[in-house]
Scaffold this motif. Sequence first.
Motif, PDB file in Angstrom:
ATOM      1  N   ARG A 290      12.705 -15.277   3.997  1.00 41.29           N
ATOM      2  CA  ARG A 290      13.308 -14.638   3.249  1.00 41.29           C
ATOM      3  C   ARG A 290      12.379 -14.081   2.085  1.00 41.29           C
ATOM      4  O   ARG A 290      12.182 -12.912   1.762  1.00 41.29           O
ATOM      5  CB  ARG A 290      14.560 -15.041   2.743  1.00 41.29           C
ATOM      6  N   ARG A 291      11.746 -14.929   1.722  1.00 38.55           N
ATOM      7  CA  ARG A 291      10.689 -14.674   0.738  1.00 38.55           C
ATOM      8  C   ARG A 291       9.642 -13.855   0.999  1.00 38.55           C
ATOM      9  O   ARG A 291       9.090 -12.833   0.453  1.00 38.55           O
ATOM     10  CB  ARG A 291      10.054 -16.124  -0.117  1.00 38.55           C
TER      11      ARG A 291
ATOM     12  N   ASP B  22      10.689 -10.355   1.514  1.00 43.45           N
ATOM     13  CA  ASP B  22      10.687  -9.703   0.225  1.00 43.45           C
ATOM     14  C   ASP B  22       9.210  -9.240  -0.380  1.00 43.45           C
ATOM     15  O   ASP B  22       9.206  -8.189  -0.898  1.00 43.45           O
ATOM     16  CB  ASP B  22      11.274 -10.465  -0.924  1.00 43.45           C
ATOM     17  N   ARG B  23       8.218 -10.180   0.118  1.00 45.00           N
ATOM     18  CA  ARG B  23       7.066  -9.951  -0.394  1.00 45.00           C
ATOM     19  C   ARG B  23       6.531  -8.567   0.310  1.00 45.00           C
ATOM     20  O   ARG B  23       5.847  -7.724  -0.117  1.00 45.00           O
ATOM     21  CB  ARG B  23       6.215 -11.126  -0.186  1.00 45.00           C
TER      22      ARG B  23
ATOM     23  N   GLN C 132       8.346  -6.163   1.689  1.00 41.60           N
ATOM     24  CA  GLN C 132       9.002  -5.128   1.381  1.00 41.60           C
ATOM     25  C   GLN C 132       8.479  -4.541   0.193  1.00 41.60           C
ATOM     26  O   GLN C 132       8.235  -3.383  -0.099  1.00 41.60           O
ATOM     27  CB  GLN C 132      10.716  -5.566   1.342  1.00 41.60           C
TER      28      GLN C 132
ATOM     29  N   ARG D  44      13.502   1.563   1.473  1.00 37.65           N
ATOM     30  CA  ARG D  44      12.980   0.770   0.360  1.00 37.65           C
ATOM     31  C   ARG D  44      12.946   1.729  -0.869  1.00 37.65           C
ATOM     32  O   ARG D  44      13.397   1.178  -2.101  1.00 37.65           O
ATOM     33  CB  ARG D  44      11.556   0.541   0.419  1.00 37.65           C
TER      34      ARG D  44
END
Length: 221
Positions: free
Chosen positions: A17-18, A21-22, A24, A219
């Motif tokens: 998940r991290r 996020d990175r 994205q 985004r």
Amino acid sequence: MVEVRRKVLKENDLLARRLRDRFQAAGVQVISLVSSPGSGKTTLLERLLTDMGRDYRVAALVGDLATENDAARLARSGAPVKQITTGTVCHLDASMVERALADWPVKDLDFLFIENVGNLVCPSSFDLGENLRLVLVSTTEGEDKPLKYPTIFNTADVAVITKLDLADAVECNLETLTRNIHGVRPGMPILRVSTRSGSGVHELEQFLVSSRAALTTARAV
């Protein structure tokens, strides 16, 4: 053992998940490829890196148990490539991807491809933070592959039938293969390609470009 597995998967999901996020935040489209050994995954990826590298900033991470042969092949495309050697581990996980990217500025990429270890079982359980997962099945493997390995088809986003040029020679019934894929995963997008002849490769590349455009639009919202 069950509790240990649950803990491992939970930790992997949190890290994935991290990573997502990175990715994205950096605006990079991350595409993973999973398949059995011998499906033509590396050959297809070399073609994608070569073609798409003319217009986009592309790179690849390559998972393998022991050798760096695939990374050497992909490097011929001119794209940055990094090998992840897993040893006895039959899949990539999010921590391996994170370590491999420690000194790579992902913000400088448009597309990052992750080629998983050749295996249709273990990779299905491990999220790598990718935006898109492609499962490849070749005409030489038989039409029942989706029925034997339903989990990987249910965790992937798109199925790619490879070695299309060999379908007649190996007596692969493409309609049966397609029906079996949809029997496991109704409505799953299916693309057919032959890296040797080039058939379907442009359509796959356009699909990937469109998927990045959709990600960029989402985004911005």
